[in-house]
Design an enzyme around this catalytic site. Structure first.
Site, mmCIF file in Angstrom:
data_model
loop_
_atom_site.group_PDB
_atom_site.id
_atom_site.type_symbol
_atom_site.label_atom_id
_atom_site.label_comp_id
_atom_site.label_asym_id
_atom_site.label_seq_id
_atom_site.Cartn_x
_atom_site.Cartn_y
_atom_site.Cartn_z
ATOM 1 N N MET A 49 -1.040 5.413 6.946
ATOM 2 C CA MET A 49 0.402 4.546 6.888
ATOM 3 C C MET A 49 0.950 5.159 5.779
ATOM 4 S SD MET A 49 -0.881 0.692 7.584
ATOM 5 C CE MET A 49 -1.050 0.165 9.081
ATOM 6 N N GLY A 50 2.168 4.271 5.258
ATOM 7 C CA GLY A 50 2.985 4.495 4.335
ATOM 8 C C GLY A 50 4.726 4.382 4.585
ATOM 9 N N ILE A 92 0.825 -1.250 -0.022
ATOM 10 C CA ILE A 92 -0.030 0.078 0.015
ATOM 11 C C ILE A 92 0.726 1.229 -0.106
ATOM 12 C CG2 ILE A 92 -1.904 -1.072 1.291
ATOM 13 C CD1 ILE A 92 -1.120 0.398 3.705
ATOM 14 N N ASP A 93 2.191 1.170 0.342
ATOM 15 C CA ASP A 93 3.023 2.263 0.692
ATOM 16 C C ASP A 93 3.507 3.084 -0.867
ATOM 17 O OD1 ASP A 93 2.856 1.472 3.311
ATOM 18 O OD2 ASP A 93 4.787 0.635 3.514
ATOM 19 N N GLN A 97 -6.800 0.645 6.147
ATOM 20 C CA GLN A 97 -6.215 1.060 4.869
ATOM 21 C C GLN A 97 -5.817 -0.236 4.147
ATOM 22 O OE1 GLN A 97 -3.681 4.941 5.522
ATOM 23 N NE2 GLN A 97 -3.746 3.597 7.627
ATOM 24 N N ARG A 119 -8.497 16.425 17.564
ATOM 25 C CA ARG A 119 -8.681 15.114 17.758
ATOM 26 C C ARG A 119 -7.816 14.393 16.734
ATOM 27 N NH1 ARG A 119 -13.225 13.773 20.623
ATOM 28 N NH2 ARG A 119 -13.815 15.342 22.022
ATOM 29 N N ARG A 159 -13.601 21.701 15.518
ATOM 30 C CA ARG A 159 -12.462 21.124 15.802
ATOM 31 C C ARG A 159 -11.336 21.142 14.689
ATOM 32 N NH1 ARG A 159 -15.852 15.940 18.107
ATOM 33 N NH2 ARG A 159 -15.838 16.763 20.219
HETATM 34 O O1 F6P Z 1 4.264 -1.745 4.412
HETATM 35 C C1 F6P Z 1 2.759 -1.561 4.771
HETATM 36 C C2 F6P Z 1 2.478 -1.155 6.120
HETATM 37 O O2 F6P Z 1 1.172 -1.263 6.246
HETATM 38 C C3 F6P Z 1 2.949 0.116 6.323
HETATM 39 O O3 F6P Z 1 2.404 1.343 5.716
HETATM 40 C C4 F6P Z 1 3.039 0.160 7.855
HETATM 41 O O4 F6P Z 1 4.017 1.027 8.651
HETATM 42 C C5 F6P Z 1 3.218 -1.361 8.258
HETATM 43 O O5 F6P Z 1 2.944 -2.087 7.168
HETATM 44 C C6 F6P Z 1 2.695 -1.693 9.404
HETATM 45 O O6 F6P Z 1 2.827 -3.076 9.488
HETATM 46 P P1 F6P Z 1 2.235 -4.123 10.493
HETATM 47 O O7 F6P Z 1 0.884 -4.703 9.945
HETATM 48 O O8 F6P Z 1 3.134 -5.182 10.637
HETATM 49 O O9 F6P Z 1 1.887 -3.660 11.893
#
Ligand code: F6P
Length: 341
Positions: free
Chosen positions: A169-170, A126-127, A273, A265, A162
């Site tokens: 993520m990423g 997804i990154d 995601q 917040r 607010r």
């Molecule tokens: O590499 C995909 C990812 O979802 C990243 O965006 C995130 O930092 C990581 O994996 C989270 O990993 P886990 O599911 O092992 O906590």
């Protein structure tokens, strides 16, 4: 040929579409047989193998996750793992592997190629941070989920006057934040590639409130403040040495509230995601990757990975594929800055 298929690293929508395409074309066009290796490299090490034929891949195209399971097992951190992988492959008469994964899984695939194992790689994450491919599947779905969340948060933030900080993520790339923030009309987007100045962020928040709107800030989990401006806690490391990220949204919300006096917040989208059904874009890309991966195996193009360049699927070496991360160029970030505040 008998081919083992595995999915490693964080799951993402579209993995099942790859598995289906590999098996459908592999059986239907080339007459190959397949086995599924459970939970990425863990299954290869432990000999955890399951049947994988056309009946097993029926109906899985729209399903998120992976029917094969996944893990972040790093064989190079497990004693004797490479010999055990060789033993698994010979016990199940597996001639070659198709490894579907991100930077870590494909890095292992590259090293195993050097140990005489025949592997074709398929990029997923997804990154969207693999430099050798224009896009990875999973990214579009993650961005759409984040965008929809931003849309929803605009209305509740307005009702309560607010500031809402949405953490996405990423890892160390800001692609999800940049795309979700642009698509969702965020008032500030913070990405790891450009350390932020918390005073500047607070100014944007104030300006937004002055125009009688509530600010929505999209923050990548890997975003960092300029040195010495805010303190962040260090996270644990996984088997590949990556720090477990998360928490910047809450830290920032507290800081913004303290500095501006406006209620703030934090919302952490987290694994939402990565879950659920893939978008049409991701289904098509994943399917095309699968079709080209089995072609690559048929051609004997081992040590290679399929990649998207423009609209074409090409092959690159696994070494090239894992050489560097694709981060957001600052010029791309500057495009988004026009909408800040
Ligand atoms: O590499 C995909 C990812 O979802 C990243 O965006 C995130 O930092 C990581 O994996 C989270 O990993 P886990 O599911 O092992 O906590």
């Amino acid at each position: 040929m008998r081919i083992g298929v595995l999915t490693g690293g964080g799951d993402c929508p579209g993995l099942n579409a790859v598995i289906r395409a590999v098996v459908r074309k592999g059986v239907g066009v080339y007459g190959y047989e397949f086995v599924g290796i459970r939970d990425g490299w863990r299954g290869a090490i432990e000999g955890d193998v399951r049947p994988l034929g056309v009946p097993e891949v029926r109906g899985i195209l729209p399903r998120g996750g992976t029917i094969l399971g996944s893990s972040r097992t790093n064989p190079y951190k497990v004693d004797g793992a490479v010999d055990r992988i060789h033993a698994t492959l010979s016990e199940h008469a597996v001639d070659a592997l198709i490894a579907i994964g991100g930077e870590d899984t494909l890095g292992v695939a590259r090293q195993l190629t050097g140990e005489g194992i025949r592997v074709v790689g398929v990029p997923k994450t997804i990154d969207n941070d693999l430099a050798a491919t224009d896009y990875t599947f999973g990214f579009d779905t993650a961005v759409n989920i984040a965008m929809e969340s931003v849309d929803r948060l605009h209305t509740t933030a307005e009702s309560h006057h607010r500031a809402v900080i949405v953490e996405v993520m990423g890892r160390h790339a800001g692609w999800i934040a940049l795309h979700a923030g642009l698509a969702g009309g965020a008032n500030v987007i913070l990405i790891p590639e450009r350390p932020f100045d918390v005073d500047e962020v607070c100014d944007y928040v104030q300006t937004r409130f002055e125009t009688h709107y509530s600010p929505i800030l999209v923050v990548a989990e890997g975003a960092v403040p300029k040195e010495g401006t805010m303190t962040l806690a260090a996270g644990e490391l996984d088997a590949f040495g990556h720090v477990r990220l998360g928490g910047i949204g809450q830290v920032l919300a507290e800081e913004i509230e303290k500095r501006t006096g406006k209620e703030s917040r934090a919302v952490v989208l987290g694994h939402i995601q990565r879950g659920g059904t893939p978008t049409a874009f991701d289904r098509v890309l994943a399917t095309r990757f699968g079709l080209h991966a089995i072609d690559a195996a048929h051609e004997g193009a081992f040590g290679r990975m399929v990649a998207l360049r423009g609209t074409e699927i090409v092959q690159v070496s696994l070494a090239e594929a894992t050489a560097e991360l694709k981060t957001v160029p600052l010029a791309r970030y500057a495009e988004a800055e026009v909408f800040f505040g």
